[in-house]
Design an enzyme around this catalytic site. Structure first.
Site, mmCIF file in Angstrom:
data_model
loop_
_atom_site.group_PDB
_atom_site.id
_atom_site.type_symbol
_atom_site.label_atom_id
_atom_site.label_comp_id
_atom_site.label_asym_id
_atom_site.label_seq_id
_atom_site.Cartn_x
_atom_site.Cartn_y
_atom_site.Cartn_z
ATOM 1 N N LYS A 1 0.842 -1.196 0.000
ATOM 2 C CA LYS A 1 0.000 0.000 0.000
ATOM 3 C C LYS A 1 0.882 1.253 0.000
ATOM 4 O O LYS A 1 0.679 2.174 -0.771
ATOM 5 C CB LYS A 1 -0.921 -0.019 1.222
ATOM 6 C CG LYS A 1 -1.931 1.088 1.232
ATOM 7 C CD LYS A 1 -2.952 0.889 2.329
ATOM 8 C CE LYS A 1 -3.898 2.075 2.364
ATOM 9 N NZ LYS A 1 -4.842 2.000 3.465
ATOM 10 N N GLU A 4 11.045 -4.256 3.667
ATOM 11 C CA GLU A 4 11.165 -5.655 3.255
ATOM 12 C C GLU A 4 10.697 -5.834 1.817
ATOM 13 O O GLU A 4 11.333 -6.523 1.012
ATOM 14 C CB GLU A 4 10.324 -6.562 4.174
ATOM 15 C CG GLU A 4 10.761 -6.593 5.623
ATOM 16 C CD GLU A 4 10.175 -5.457 6.464
ATOM 17 O OE1 GLU A 4 9.636 -4.485 5.885
ATOM 18 O OE2 GLU A 4 10.286 -5.529 7.700
ATOM 19 N N GLY A 28 -4.458 -2.646 5.217
ATOM 20 C CA GLY A 28 -3.715 -3.815 4.740
ATOM 21 C C GLY A 28 -4.337 -5.140 5.163
ATOM 22 O O GLY A 28 -4.570 -6.025 4.343
ATOM 23 N N ARG A 29 -4.639 -5.284 6.458
ATOM 24 C CA ARG A 29 -5.112 -6.595 6.941
ATOM 25 C C ARG A 29 -6.551 -6.885 6.560
ATOM 26 O O ARG A 29 -7.067 -7.957 6.844
ATOM 27 C CB ARG A 29 -4.891 -6.695 8.452
ATOM 28 C CG ARG A 29 -5.436 -5.539 9.252
ATOM 29 C CD ARG A 29 -4.832 -5.499 10.654
ATOM 30 N NE ARG A 29 -5.275 -4.350 11.420
ATOM 31 C CZ ARG A 29 -4.685 -3.158 11.424
ATOM 32 N NH1 ARG A 29 -3.610 -2.949 10.670
ATOM 33 N NH2 ARG A 29 -5.136 -2.174 12.171
ATOM 34 N N GLU A 75 -3.035 -6.886 15.372
ATOM 35 C CA GLU A 75 -2.647 -5.564 14.866
ATOM 36 C C GLU A 75 -3.840 -4.605 14.980
ATOM 37 O O GLU A 75 -3.665 -3.403 15.131
ATOM 38 C CB GLU A 75 -2.148 -5.649 13.415
ATOM 39 C CG GLU A 75 -1.424 -4.388 12.952
ATOM 40 C CD GLU A 75 -0.600 -4.566 11.687
ATOM 41 O OE1 GLU A 75 0.602 -4.878 11.764
ATOM 42 O OE2 GLU A 75 -1.166 -4.392 10.592
ATOM 43 N N HIS A 119 -1.545 -33.108 19.734
ATOM 44 C CA HIS A 119 -0.284 -33.761 20.105
ATOM 45 C C HIS A 119 0.802 -32.720 20.352
ATOM 46 O O HIS A 119 1.985 -33.026 20.329
ATOM 47 C CB HIS A 119 0.134 -34.734 19.001
ATOM 48 C CG HIS A 119 -0.932 -35.748 18.712
ATOM 49 N ND1 HIS A 119 -1.069 -36.898 19.439
ATOM 50 C CD2 HIS A 119 -1.955 -35.732 17.827
ATOM 51 C CE1 HIS A 119 -2.120 -37.586 18.985
ATOM 52 N NE2 HIS A 119 -2.675 -36.891 18.010
ATOM 53 N N LYS A 153 10.273 0.087 13.490
ATOM 54 C CA LYS A 153 10.734 0.398 12.131
ATOM 55 C C LYS A 153 11.736 1.539 12.180
ATOM 56 O O LYS A 153 12.778 1.520 11.528
ATOM 57 C CB LYS A 153 9.555 0.833 11.252
ATOM 58 C CG LYS A 153 8.665 -0.293 10.774
ATOM 59 C CD LYS A 153 7.639 0.268 9.793
ATOM 60 C CE LYS A 153 6.491 -0.702 9.583
ATOM 61 N NZ LYS A 153 5.370 -0.144 8.855
HETATM 62 O O1 F6P Z 1 3.328 -4.076 9.823
HETATM 63 C C1 F6P Z 1 2.750 -2.868 9.543
HETATM 64 C C2 F6P Z 1 2.129 -2.798 8.205
HETATM 65 O O2 F6P Z 1 1.914 -1.449 7.988
HETATM 66 C C3 F6P Z 1 0.828 -3.598 8.055
HETATM 67 O O3 F6P Z 1 -0.259 -2.990 8.602
HETATM 68 C C4 F6P Z 1 0.755 -3.733 6.574
HETATM 69 O O4 F6P Z 1 -0.170 -4.702 6.168
HETATM 70 C C5 F6P Z 1 2.186 -4.097 6.266
HETATM 71 O O5 F6P Z 1 2.951 -3.309 7.159
HETATM 72 C C6 F6P Z 1 2.620 -3.876 4.848
HETATM 73 O O6 F6P Z 1 2.452 -2.542 4.471
HETATM 74 P P1 F6P Z 1 2.491 -2.114 2.965
HETATM 75 O O7 F6P Z 1 1.326 -2.733 2.277
HETATM 76 O O8 F6P Z 1 2.424 -0.617 2.970
HETATM 77 O O9 F6P Z 1 3.789 -2.604 2.377
#
Ligand code: F6P
Length: 520
Positions: free
Chosen positions: A201, A207, A260-261, A346, A377, A487
């Site tokens: 987003k 990452e 996002g979630r 979250e 188990h 972060k």
């Molecule tokens: O971990 C924080 C977060 O902002 C989540 O809420 C989100 O889904 C994820 O990082 C990835 O964010 P983006 O879609 O901006 O890469």
């Protein structure tokens, strides 16, 4: 401007909690022949049985009153009609609109419809071979790069449906920056017939942008400038996708008003549509929309996500359970646990209300779990006899997923036996190590079969449950400020790890040992 704990409804539940200390689920079943029936909800292809929860009719009524006091019905209306219920970011929260649930905002519906048309045209174009690779061939593989909400929803759906739906393309996901996730996702792939979808987003997530750059180099090394025909973006940040070099026509918009979630139903679901076809993706959205309709129209006392949210509030805020388990008796739902961890923790792992007041009650419990029967188990010993049990959601497929009725019968019996053993226990005074205290709460959530529609329903149920629990606690379920500090600190610590700046006293020994081990 006050906490929900200041209301009469909350106080009523505190008294009910004290009264319930002497009650057991066993006795409540023994004295009420209709209990299993009364504490259940039949939604056709979903069935919710919450009779093993530590509630009686008075507690249930008081919980429903709490939902009324918290204005749950009004909250759902405000959320789905586009009010800025994400207060700290002043944003609307319209994931329901992204799956076609009427939002009252014509412009939103239009944007969603247009976005879907573009997305479907792209998906069909790839499947029918109109959209080609740089060398004019067919795409065979896709890697979706993203993390958190930009990874878990698609990863869950890809894994959940892969046994029952024909695969049109081999679609993989890549989230971590450890190098291994990348290696695994790209192992054996040929850049000349691979598509990379970068889902972010913000398009600034470290990452994701790092893995995207790795993928770009991997592809450029082999097909040079042709890489641009192989990259697709899903983002709200068109400036950054352009800077990265993704062609404007290959970027699908993530809406500002979808978090996002909660985003699987938007263009974030592109990997799922590419893997299994547009009809599968829209089937998921249809299922989710049916839950929207149910959540917005059913009375609170017969409303599945409201009941699920109230049970979590009761268990966490009143009975003091600090964790909650999800155990799908279905290998296909293994990734649901990670998805729920992000969705619920979250969203509601917070300690202040919309008004900035610090809560004086526990909010979101830790979510954990695993696939049944395997969990029996593993961690179930603690659930049965440990000092820190947790309420459990048993997710149970009614029909045998492979047609093997015998093994499915065993699985069903196992799941139900666990729920009964937790609820009713077994007294053994002579041998305390064999004593099962019982009175340990669980809910059975039975679904007909894991079709795309039912998968959509299950995910949407938990989405609504999460948002409703947040509304009762008075917190904003749609921001995530807690992840920001880490972060930010990471940026400052990176030069210390690389030896470019002196480490802080708290980090010096561990950084020294890391460097020593790796001979840096
Ligand atoms: O971990 C924080 C977060 O902002 C989540 O809420 C989100 O889904 C994820 O990082 C990835 O964010 P983006 O879609 O901006 O890469």
């Amino acid at each position: 401007m006050s906490l929900i704990s200041q209301t009469a409804a909350w106080r009523e539940l505190l008294s009910a909690r004290d009264r319930m200390q002497g009650e057991t689920v066993s006795v409540m079943f023994a004295t009420d022949a209709g209990r299993a029936e009364n504490f259940s909800l039949d939604l056709g292809d979903l069935y919710l049985d919450f009779a093993r929860q530590r509630i009686d009719a008075n507690v249930f009524d008081a919980l429903v009153t709490l939902a009324e006091t918290a204005g749950v019905g009004d909250f759902l209306k405000r959320m789905t009609s586009g009010d800025a219920v994400n207060s700290t970011e002043e944003r609307a929260v319209l994931h329901t609109a992204s799956r076609g649930f009427a939002s009252e905002h014509e412009d939103v519906s239009e944007v969603v419809e247009r976005g879907n048309k573009d997305l479907q045209a792209f998906v069909d174009g790839v499947h029918q071979g109109h959209i080609k690779t740089a060398s004019g061939g067919l795409f065979k593989n896709v890697v979706a790069i993203g993390i958190g909400g930009s990874e878990l929803g698609p990863a869950l759906a890809l894994d959940a449906l892969k046994d029952d739906v024909d695969e049109k393309l081999d679609v993989r996901v890549c989230g971590n920056i450890d190098g291994i996730a990348f290696k695994r996702a790209f192992r054996g792939l040929d850049p000349s017939d691979t598509m990379v979808i970068v889902i972010s987003k913000s398009f600034t997530t470290l990452e994701t942008t790092l893995n995207a750059r790795r993928a770009k180099v991997w592809m450029q090394d082999r097909i040079g400038d042709g890489w641009v025909d192989h990259f697709v973006g899903v983002s709200a940040n068109l400036e950054e996708t352009a800077k990265f070099g993704i062609k404007a026509g290959r970027v699908f918009l993530m809406y500002d008003w979808v978090g996002g979630r909660y985003s699987l139903w938007s263009a974030v679901g592109l990997p799922v549509a590419l893997a299994y076809g547009w009809s599968v993706f829209s089937g998921m959205r249809d299922g989710a929309r049916e839950i929207d309709e149910h959540a917005l129209s059913a009375p609170l006392a017969q409303n599945a996500p409201v009941i699920m949210a109230l049970l979590t509030v009761w268990n966490a805020s009143f009975l003091g359970y600090q964790a909650e388990a999800c155990t799908p008796y279905d290998t296909r739902l293994a990734i649901l646990i990670s998805h729920l961890q992000q969705l619920e923790m979250e969203s509601n792992g917070k300690r202040v209300t919309h008004d900035g007041l610090v809560v004086d009650y526990p909010t979101q419990p830790v979510v954990f779990g695993g696939v049944g029967v395997n969990v029996q188990h593993a961690f179930f010993q603690q659930m049965h006899q440990g000092t820190t049990p947790a309420p459990i959601d048993f997710l149970i497929p009614a029909c045998a997923p492979t047609g093997d009725e015998r093994s499915h019968g065993l699985l069903l019996a196992d799941a139900l036996a666990q729920a009964d053993a937790l609820a009713f226990g077994r007294e053994n005074i002579e041998e305390p190590h064999r004593h099962h205290p019982g009175n340990r709460p669980s809910t059975l959530l039975v679904y007909k079969e894991l079709s795309p529609q039912i998968l959509g329903k299950l995910i949407a149920l938990y989405e609504h449950k999460t948002a409703i629990a947040g509304a009762i606690w008075g917190i904003n379920s749609f921001d995530q400020w807690g992840v920001e500090l880490g972060k930010r600190l990471s940026g400052g610590i990176r030069p210390m790890v690389q030896g470019d700046s002196p480490p802080t006293p708290s980090l010096a020994p561990v950084i020294a040992s890391i460097r020593r081990m790796c001979d840096r």
